[in-house]
Scaffold this motif. Structure first.
Motif, mmCIF file in Angstrom:
data_model
loop_
_atom_site.group_PDB
_atom_site.id
_atom_site.type_symbol
_atom_site.label_atom_id
_atom_site.label_comp_id
_atom_site.label_asym_id
_atom_site.label_seq_id
_atom_site.Cartn_x
_atom_site.Cartn_y
_atom_site.Cartn_z
ATOM 1 N N ILE A 302 -81.526 92.108 -34.592
ATOM 2 C CA ILE A 302 -80.276 91.347 -34.564
ATOM 3 C C ILE A 302 -79.075 92.274 -34.733
ATOM 4 C CG2 ILE A 302 -78.953 89.568 -35.771
ATOM 5 C CD1 ILE A 302 -81.683 88.325 -36.548
ATOM 6 N N GLU A 303 -79.188 93.251 -35.628
ATOM 7 C CA GLU A 303 -78.078 94.174 -35.849
ATOM 8 C C GLU A 303 -77.816 95.029 -34.614
ATOM 9 O OE1 GLU A 303 -78.543 96.396 -39.447
ATOM 10 O OE2 GLU A 303 -78.990 94.603 -40.629
ATOM 11 N N LEU A 304 -78.882 95.414 -33.913
ATOM 12 C CA LEU A 304 -78.710 96.187 -32.690
ATOM 13 C C LEU A 304 -77.952 95.373 -31.647
ATOM 14 C CD1 LEU A 304 -79.232 98.663 -30.923
ATOM 15 C CD2 LEU A 304 -81.465 97.682 -30.337
ATOM 16 N N ALA A 305 -78.295 94.090 -31.521
ATOM 17 C CA ALA A 305 -77.586 93.225 -30.571
ATOM 18 C C ALA A 305 -76.103 93.137 -30.931
ATOM 19 C CB ALA A 305 -78.210 91.830 -30.565
ATOM 20 N N GLY A 306 -75.827 92.997 -32.221
ATOM 21 C CA GLY A 306 -74.431 92.949 -32.655
ATOM 22 C C GLY A 306 -73.681 94.220 -32.332
ATOM 23 N N GLU A 307 -74.344 95.364 -32.497
ATOM 24 C CA GLU A 307 -73.706 96.650 -32.198
ATOM 25 C C GLU A 307 -73.411 96.791 -30.704
ATOM 26 O OE1 GLU A 307 -76.285 99.660 -33.670
ATOM 27 O OE2 GLU A 307 -76.177 98.950 -35.754
ATOM 28 N N ILE A 308 -74.361 96.372 -29.867
ATOM 29 C CA ILE A 308 -74.153 96.462 -28.418
ATOM 30 C C ILE A 308 -72.955 95.627 -28.001
ATOM 31 C CG2 ILE A 308 -75.125 95.840 -26.161
ATOM 32 C CD1 ILE A 308 -77.888 96.563 -27.345
#
Length: 447
Positions: A302-308
């Protein structure tokens, strides 16, 4: 058999719902609260709207709207026969039977949950609460907020939760400018932590919405809202990442998604863009990630999606800079025309809009900016902060002809895209808004 205190207050509340003699209260008259107030009045309930912004309450009492997709006529209809009043006086809490809390839940500067508005609202309500009322938190938040944050404040009233005061959670599902759904027809998730509150909540919203979806607790209802938005966030992040790859490969991501969605099963289309906006999708992943740390759990996916998604405005600015460099145009001499400030098409809502971030990044590079949005009449600087560049009152031919490039950030239907492409030197399209323009396609760059 002796009637308990719980059943006396609950029985009275349920009778008021059934007879439509109940008075509802809405706390926070923004993009969630005002449509909810409109729905309640249409269902025959008297509504008291509370907001600390006296400019809002004053406009509403005069029959004026401040939200683009709600016309003045709708407010006048609500006001008929005093079916709706708006006030900043919290002593009016005593006169209502329900209180739906619809206040902002943003992130702070450290991207952690900021529940200031929720806490302050609960504290403002508590001195005026009376037995037999139902309090419902609607603001999007992490699982545990109602139980851990709101309930302890409400308990200061001295009223027994589940006996004298009923408390629940029901996440908002407002989708402004969506012609396929209204507030009434969108199924309403409801959750409470005790039997009496659950009955009161299900009866009230069951009398208002076409369908309610009961869940076992406030936490389950809170998590359902987070799940809805993270689902979208993750899938949009996937499309944004694939878009960047397709650019390097010389492929058109929109063409590819349109081809993939012809599969009649196992695929749902999501599309890339210049970044995420609105109150929920850019924020909710960080709410859950913050809460997860309490359980020694890292939500890496989820955090990776937010960063992208957070990085997409920077990718747009890089595309603009590359175009200027290819044309051997310095940033100081470039003039960029930006179309669209709102976070989604056909609305006037700029909350968390990637356009705001992009304009500031462009300004940091020294690029001269003009911007236009037909739905945002005058950028509200006191709400969203100072915005660099010059706002145009209308989209003139000279503005299009005189710009080095035109950058489309919001794909409003009101824009004449054939005219925009014809008159612009170059169009940098972040939304595939020009997909139906046939002539002058050599002018179009996808960002």
């Amino acid at each position: 058999m002796t009637t308990t205190v719980s059943s006396l207050y609950l029985e009275s509340f349920l009778h008021k719902v059934e007879s439509r003699s109940l008075t509802t209260g809405i706390v926070g008259l923004g993009y969630v609260g005002l449509p909810l107030a409109r729905l309640f009045t249409s269902q025959g309930f008297r509504v008291v709207g509370l907001d600390i912004d006296q400019n809002k309450t004053s406009k509403l009492m005069k029959g004026e709207s401040y939200i683009g997709h709600i016309p003045d006529s709708a407010i006048r209809d609500m006001r008929a026969d005093d079916g709706f009043i708006a006030t900043s006086d919290f002593t009016s809490v005593q006169s209502v039977d329900t209180l739906s809390i619809c206040v902002p839940t943003p992130l702070d500067k450290y991207r952690q949950p900021d529940l200031t508005a929720v806490r302050q609202t609960a504290e403002s309500l508590t001195p005026h609460l009376r037995p037999g009322q139902l309090v419902i938190l609607e603001s999007t938040t992490y699982p545990g907020t109602t139980t851990e944050v709101v309930l302890p404040i409400l308990q200061k009233s001295g009223l027994k939760i589940g006996e004298e005061l009923f408390v629940g959670y029901s996440p908002e599902r407002e989708d402004p400018a969506n012609p396929h759904f209204t507030a009434k027809t969108i199924p309403k998730v409801v959750g409470a932590n005790d039997a009496a509150s659950r009955l009161a909540l299900e009866a009230f919203y069951g009398a208002t919405f076409d369908q309610i979806v009961p869940v076992s607790s406030c936490e389950a209802a809170e998590m359902s809202k987070i799940l809805e938005n993270i689902y979208r966030c993750v899938n949009i992040a996937l499309m944004n990442e694939l878009k960047l790859l397709c650019q390097r490969m010389g492929l058109n991501i929109w063409e590819i998604v349109d081809a993939a969605k012809t599969k009649p099963f196992g695929f749902q289309a999501f599309y890339p863009g210049p970044g995420l906006g609105g109150h929920c999708i850019p924020i909710d992943p960080f709410y859950l990630s913050w809460k997860a740390r309490e359980y020694d759990f890292t939500t890496r996916f989820i955090e990776l999606a937010g960063e992208i998604n957070t990085n997409m405005p920077y990718e747009v600015v890089s595309t603009v800079a590359k175009h200027l460099n290819d044309r051997k145009t310095s940033t100081s001499s470039a003039r960029l025309l930006v179309l669209g400030l709102a976070y989604k098409k056909n609305v006037d809502d700029c909350r968390e809009s990637p356009a705001i971030k992009i304009l500031r990044l462009l300004d940091d590079r020294g690029i001269q900016i003009e911007y236009f949005d037909p739905h945002v009449s005058g950028y509200v600087s006191h709400r969203y902060g100072h915005l660099p560049g010059k706002e145009l009152k209308h989209l003139s031919d000279s503005a299009l002809l005189g710009s080095t490039a035109t950058l489309i950030l919001t794909d409003h239907d009101a824009f004449d895209y054939e005219r925009i492409v014809r008159l612009s030197n170059v169009v940098i399209d972040t939304r595939n808004a020009t997909r139906n323009v046939v002539a002058n396609r050599e002018k179009i760059l996808f960002a």
